[in-house]
Design a protein around this motif. Structure first.
Motif, PDB file in Angstrom:
ATOM      1  N   VAL A  75       0.864  -1.120  -0.055  1.00 22.80           N
ATOM      2  CA  VAL A  75       0.051  -0.159  -0.158  1.00 22.80           C
ATOM      3  C   VAL A  75       0.931   1.220  -0.126  1.00 22.80           C
ATOM      4  CG1 VAL A  75      -1.590   1.437   1.321  1.00 22.80           C
ATOM      5  CG2 VAL A  75      -1.852  -1.165   1.189  1.00 22.80           C
ATOM      6  N   ALA A  76       1.878   1.199   0.971  1.00 20.23           N
ATOM      7  CA  ALA A  76       2.577   2.398   0.886  1.00 20.23           C
ATOM      8  C   ALA A  76       3.456   2.737  -0.308  1.00 20.23           C
ATOM      9  CB  ALA A  76       3.718   2.400   2.212  1.00 20.23           C
ATOM     10  N   LYS A  77       3.933   1.496  -1.029  1.00 11.40           N
ATOM     11  CA  LYS A  77       4.610   1.670  -2.381  1.00 11.40           C
ATOM     12  C   LYS A  77       3.640   2.131  -3.472  1.00 11.40           C
ATOM     13  CE  LYS A  77       7.428  -1.922  -3.122  1.00 11.40           C
ATOM     14  NZ  LYS A  77       7.829  -3.032  -3.423  1.00 11.40           N
ATOM     15  N   CYS A  78       2.510   1.817  -3.339  1.00 10.76           N
ATOM     16  CA  CYS A  78       1.699   2.506  -4.274  1.00 10.76           C
ATOM     17  C   CYS A  78       1.457   3.872  -4.196  1.00 10.76           C
ATOM     18  CB  CYS A  78       0.404   1.696  -4.252  1.00 10.76           C
ATOM     19  SG  CYS A  78       0.439  -0.155  -4.937  1.00 10.76           S
ATOM     20  N   LEU A  79       0.978   4.303  -2.916  1.00 13.63           N
ATOM     21  CA  LEU A  79       0.892   5.664  -2.371  1.00 13.63           C
ATOM     22  C   LEU A  79       2.090   6.704  -2.727  1.00 13.63           C
ATOM     23  CD1 LEU A  79      -1.027   5.244   0.956  1.00 13.63           C
ATOM     24  CD2 LEU A  79      -2.127   5.798  -1.379  1.00 13.63           C
ATOM     25  N   VAL A  80       3.230   6.142  -2.527  1.00 13.23           N
ATOM     26  CA  VAL A  80       4.375   6.941  -2.841  1.00 13.23           C
ATOM     27  C   VAL A  80       4.739   6.952  -4.272  1.00 13.23           C
ATOM     28  CG1 VAL A  80       6.850   7.051  -2.830  1.00 13.23           C
ATOM     29  CG2 VAL A  80       5.522   6.511  -0.643  1.00 13.23           C
ATOM     30  N   SER A  81       4.509   5.819  -5.141  1.00 11.70           N
ATOM     31  CA  SER A  81       4.523   6.017  -6.611  1.00 11.70           C
ATOM     32  C   SER A  81       3.822   6.689  -7.208  1.00 11.70           C
ATOM     33  CB  SER A  81       4.578   4.461  -7.012  1.00 11.70           C
ATOM     34  OG  SER A  81       3.303   3.850  -6.824  1.00 11.70           O
ATOM     35  N   ALA A  82       2.290   6.751  -6.682  1.00 12.21           N
ATOM     36  CA  ALA A  82       1.263   7.492  -7.088  1.00 12.21           C
ATOM     37  C   ALA A  82       1.530   9.269  -7.098  1.00 12.21           C
ATOM     38  CB  ALA A  82      -0.029   7.176  -6.995  1.00 12.21           C
ATOM     39  N   GLY A  83       2.358   9.287  -6.032  1.00  7.49           N
ATOM     40  CA  GLY A  83       2.466  10.676  -5.511  1.00  7.49           C
ATOM     41  C   GLY A  83       1.435  11.323  -4.544  1.00  7.49           C
ATOM     42  N   VAL A  84       0.735  10.431  -3.882  1.00  8.75           N
ATOM     43  CA  VAL A  84      -0.082  10.857  -3.030  1.00  8.75           C
ATOM     44  C   VAL A  84       0.517  11.185  -1.790  1.00  8.75           C
ATOM     45  CG1 VAL A  84      -2.119   9.898  -1.226  1.00  8.75           C
ATOM     46  CG2 VAL A  84      -2.060   9.288  -3.538  1.00  8.75           C
ATOM     47  N   ILE A  85       1.609  10.303  -1.455  1.00  7.75           N
ATOM     48  CA  ILE A  85       2.742  10.808  -0.377  1.00  7.75           C
ATOM     49  C   ILE A  85       3.960  11.006  -1.108  1.00  7.75           C
ATOM     50  CG2 ILE A  85       3.905   9.827   1.842  1.00  7.75           C
ATOM     51  CD1 ILE A  85       1.638   7.803   2.349  1.00  7.75           C
ATOM     52  N   SER A  86       4.474  12.220  -0.868  1.00  5.81           N
ATOM     53  CA  SER A  86       5.834  12.724  -1.514  1.00  5.81           C
ATOM     54  C   SER A  86       6.734  11.950  -0.955  1.00  5.81           C
ATOM     55  CB  SER A  86       5.713  14.254  -1.427  1.00  5.81           C
ATOM     56  OG  SER A  86       6.155  14.476   0.026  1.00  5.81           O
ATOM     57  N   LEU A  87       7.867  11.826  -1.833  1.00  5.57           N
ATOM     58  CA  LEU A  87       9.047  11.131  -1.510  1.00  5.57           C
ATOM     59  C   LEU A  87       9.672  11.823  -0.226  1.00  5.57           C
ATOM     60  CD1 LEU A  87      10.841   8.578  -1.962  1.00  5.57           C
ATOM     61  CD2 LEU A  87      12.354  10.229  -3.416  1.00  5.57           C
ATOM     62  N   ASP A  88       9.705  13.225  -0.198  1.00  5.21           N
ATOM     63  CA  ASP A  88      10.323  13.912   0.763  1.00  5.21           C
ATOM     64  C   ASP A  88       9.400  13.591   2.316  1.00  5.21           C
ATOM     65  OD1 ASP A  88      12.244  14.867  -0.825  1.00  5.21           O
ATOM     66  OD2 ASP A  88      11.029  16.865  -1.178  1.00  5.21           O
ATOM     67  N   LEU A  89       8.143  13.726   2.243  1.00  6.51           N
ATOM     68  CA  LEU A  89       7.224  13.296   3.207  1.00  6.51           C
ATOM     69  C   LEU A  89       7.449  12.127   3.777  1.00  6.51           C
ATOM     70  CD1 LEU A  89       5.211  14.452   5.155  1.00  6.51           C
ATOM     71  CD2 LEU A  89       3.468  13.788   3.668  1.00  6.51           C
ATOM     72  N   ALA A  90       7.775  10.913   2.855  1.00  5.61           N
ATOM     73  CA  ALA A  90       7.903   9.714   3.275  1.00  5.61           C
ATOM     74  C   ALA A  90       9.445   9.428   4.159  1.00  5.61           C
ATOM     75  CB  ALA A  90       7.909   8.735   2.050  1.00  5.61           C
ATOM     76  N   LYS A  91      10.241  10.306   3.387  1.00  8.74           N
ATOM     77  CA  LYS A  91      11.752  10.075   4.267  1.00  8.74           C
ATOM     78  C   LYS A  91      11.528  10.838   5.654  1.00  8.74           C
ATOM     79  CE  LYS A  91      14.404   9.773  -0.009  1.00  8.74           C
ATOM     80  NZ  LYS A  91      15.430  10.589  -0.853  1.00  8.74           N
ATOM     81  N   GLU A  92      10.659  11.786   5.847  1.00  3.47           N
ATOM     82  CA  GLU A  92      10.422  12.486   6.914  1.00  3.47           C
ATOM     83  C   GLU A  92       9.871  11.842   8.033  1.00  3.47           C
ATOM     84  OE1 GLU A  92       8.287  16.497   8.674  1.00  3.47           O
ATOM     85  OE2 GLU A  92       8.761  16.333   6.259  1.00  3.47           O
ATOM     86  N   ARG A  93       8.863  11.109   7.688  1.00  4.14           N
ATOM     87  CA  ARG A  93       7.857  10.171   8.650  1.00  4.14           C
ATOM     88  C   ARG A  93       7.997   9.008   8.911  1.00  4.14           C
ATOM     89  NH1 ARG A  93       4.097  14.347   9.863  1.00  4.14           N
ATOM     90  NH2 ARG A  93       4.868  16.183   9.382  1.00  4.14           N
ATOM     91  N   LEU A  94       8.532   8.205   7.873  1.00  2.00           N
ATOM     92  CA  LEU A  94       8.743   6.719   7.948  1.00  2.00           C
ATOM     93  C   LEU A  94      10.117   6.339   8.488  1.00  2.00           C
ATOM     94  CD1 LEU A  94       6.813   5.853   4.615  1.00  2.00           C
ATOM     95  CD2 LEU A  94       5.951   6.062   7.063  1.00  2.00           C
ATOM     96  N   ASP A  95      10.054   5.202   9.094  1.00  2.00           N
ATOM     97  CA  ASP A  95      11.536   4.373   9.414  1.00  2.00           C
ATOM     98  C   ASP A  95      12.356   4.228   8.090  1.00  2.00           C
ATOM     99  OD1 ASP A  95      10.691   4.724  11.919  1.00  2.00           O
ATOM    100  OD2 ASP A  95       9.748   2.878  12.148  1.00  2.00           O
ATOM    101  N   ALA A  96      13.573   3.828   8.280  1.00  2.00           N
ATOM    102  CA  ALA A  96      14.246   3.731   7.160  1.00  2.00           C
ATOM    103  C   ALA A  96      14.523   2.255   6.746  1.00  2.00           C
ATOM    104  CB  ALA A  96      15.919   4.000   7.864  1.00  2.00           C
ATOM    105  N   ASP A  97      14.122   1.414   7.725  1.00  2.00           N
ATOM    106  CA  ASP A  97      14.061  -0.060   7.405  1.00  2.00           C
ATOM    107  C   ASP A  97      12.622  -0.022   6.487  1.00  2.00           C
ATOM    108  OD1 ASP A  97      16.081  -0.733   8.560  1.00  2.00           O
ATOM    109  OD2 ASP A  97      15.226  -1.376  10.376  1.00  2.00           O
ATOM    110  N   PHE A  98      11.773   0.642   6.725  1.00  2.13           N
ATOM    111  CA  PHE A  98      10.457   0.525   5.871  1.00  2.13           C
ATOM    112  C   PHE A  98      10.837   1.388   4.779  1.00  2.13           C
ATOM    113  CE2 PHE A  98       6.120   1.886   4.713  1.00  2.13           C
ATOM    114  CZ  PHE A  98       5.308   0.662   5.068  1.00  2.13           C
TER     115      PHE A  98
END
Length: 338
Positions: A75-98
Motif C-alpha cells: 500500500v505504501a509503495k503504491c501511495l508513494v509511486s502515485a504521488g499521494v505521499i511525496s518522497l520527501d514526506l515519506a523520508k521525513e515520517r517513515l522509518d529507514a527500514d520501511f
C-alpha cells in the motif's frame, strides 16, 4: 486495492472540500501527512520482530502480522509511486527500514548514517573562522568604510534632525526608546546605514573575516566617536544583523562587558577609555539595544562584600575632600552697616 483507490480519489478531489476547509493544496498536504503518519503507526504495531521466535504460542499471530506488514508495504509503495505521499514526506515520517522495503531509498544503513552525519553537522558542529585565512586588508578597509560613512554625516545636523524628529513625532514609550523610534524615521540616515551594512557584508565575504571581530571593531569605533556621533552608531547597531527585534543583543553586551573587564585591570592611562566605554554601555542600555542583566555578570566588583567596601571607600574619600573649616566665610562676616 479499494482503499488505495479511495485514497487516490480523495487526494485528487480536494476542490470541493477546499471550499469548506480552505486552500486545496493545504488540504492535500494534510491528507498526505495523515496517511504517512497512519502508515508509520501501523508499521510499528505490525512489526514482526516484536514477537519472540522461540514462543510457539504466537505462531498464528506472527503469520497474521507478517501478512499485514506485507500488505502495508504494498500500500505504501503504491501511495508513494502515485504521488499521494511525496518522497520527501515519506523520508521525513517513515522509518529507514520501511523506506528500504518500499524502494524509497536504496539502503537503510546508508540512509541512517547520512542522517546522523547531517544532524551532527547542523546541531553540534561549530562554525569556526580560520584566522590564517583572514586578510588584514579586510579590517583596514572596514575601518576606512565605517569612518567614511560616519564622516559623511554632519554631527550637528544629525543631532538637529534627531531633536526635530523627537519633538514632531508621536512616539510612545511603551514601544521602546523614543530616540530609537525617532532614529528609524530619519530616511537619509537609515539609507546610509543600510548601504554601510551591505558594504560590510561584502567585506566579510571577500576577505573571509570573522563577523564577531567586525562587531568588535564597530564597537571600538563607537567608543572613539561617542561624543559627537552616538546617534549614527545607535542606528547602525539597531539595523545590523547582530541586533534583531526583539532588539536586545546578548552578543553586543558580551563584547562590551569583556572590554570593561579588560580595561578595569589596566593602568590609570586606560581610565579615559573606560569612561567612554561606560558612556557607550549607558547609551546601549538606555535605548534598549542591550540589557543590564546581560552586562551585570561581567561588571566588577563581582561580590557584594567588595561592592560594600568600594562604597565605604568612596564615602570616606568624599568626607576627606570636604573643607576643614567649621563654617562658611560669608556667614561668619558681621552684618553690613547702614
Amino acid at each position: 486495492a479499494q482503499w488505495i483507490e479511495h485514497c487516490l480519489e480523495t487526494v485528487g478531489n480536494t476542490e470541493g472540500a477546499a471550499e469548506h476547509y480552505g486552500d486545496s493544496d493545504e488540504l492535500r498536504m494534510r491528507i498526505s501527512t495523515a496517511l504517512a503518519e497512519t502508515i508509520w503507526a501501523l508499521n510499528i504495531e505490525w512489526e514482526p520482530d516484536v514477537i519472540d521466535d522461540n514462543d510457539k504460542r504466537w505462531d498464528s499471530d506472527k503469520l497474521g502480522r507478517l501478512e499485514r506488514s506485507r500488505l502495508l508495504v504494498e500500500v505504501a509503495k503504491c501511495l508513494v509511486s502515485a504521488g499521494v505521499i511525496s518522497l520527501d514526506l515519506a523520508k521525513e515520517r517513515l522509518d529507514a527500514d520501511f523506506l528500504e522495503q518500499i524502494s524509497a531509498i536504496p539502503s537503510a544503513v546508508a540512509f541512517t548514517r547520512k542522517y546522523i552525519r547531517l544532524n551532527t553537522t547542523l546541531n553540534f558542529k561549530q562554525t569556526k573562522y580560520n584566522l590564517i585565512s583572514e586578510q588584514n586588508e579586510g579590517f583596514a578597509k572596514l575601518v576606512v568604510l565605517i569612518q567614511g560613512a560616519m564622516a559623511a554625516v554632519a554631527p550637528h545636523q544629525l543631532t538637529s534632525d534627531l531633536l526635530n524628529a523627537v519633538d514632531s513625532g508621536s512616539f510612545s514609550r511603551d514601544n521602546g526608546s523614543v530616540v530609537m523610534q525617532a532614529l528609524r524615521t530619519l530616511d537619509g540616515l537609515q539609507q546610509r546605514v543600510r548601504m554601510l551594512i551591505d558594504d560590510i557584508m561584502r567585506l566579510v565575504g571577500i576577505f573571509n573575516i570573522d563577523p564577531n571581530r567586525v562587531l568588535d571593531i564597530i564597537i571600538d569605533c563607537f567608543i572613539s566617536s561617542v561624543r559627537f556621533y552616538w546617534p549614527f552608531y545607535l542606528a547602525l547597531l539597531d539595523a545590523s544583523p547582530w541586533c534583531r527585534r526583539p532588539s536586545e543583543s546578548p552578543k553586543i553586551a558580551q563584547l562590551v562587558g569583556w572590554k570593561m573587564q579588560f580595561y578595569a585591570g589596566e593602568s590609570v592611562s586606560a581610565f579615559k577609555f573606560l569612561d567612554e566605554l561606560s558612556t557607550v554601555a549607558a547609551l546601549l542600555i538606555s535605548h534598549g539595544l542591550i540589557q543590564l542583566a546581560d552586562l551585570y555578570p561581567m561588571l566588577s566588583p563581582s561580590r557584594n562584600e567588595d561592592m560594600s567596601r568600594e562604597f565605604d571607600e568612596w564615602c570616606s574619600e568624599l568626607k576627606n575632600k570636604r573643607p576643614q573649616s567649621g563654617g562658611n566665610s560669608l556667614a561668619e562676616m558681621g552684618g553690613l552697616e547702614e
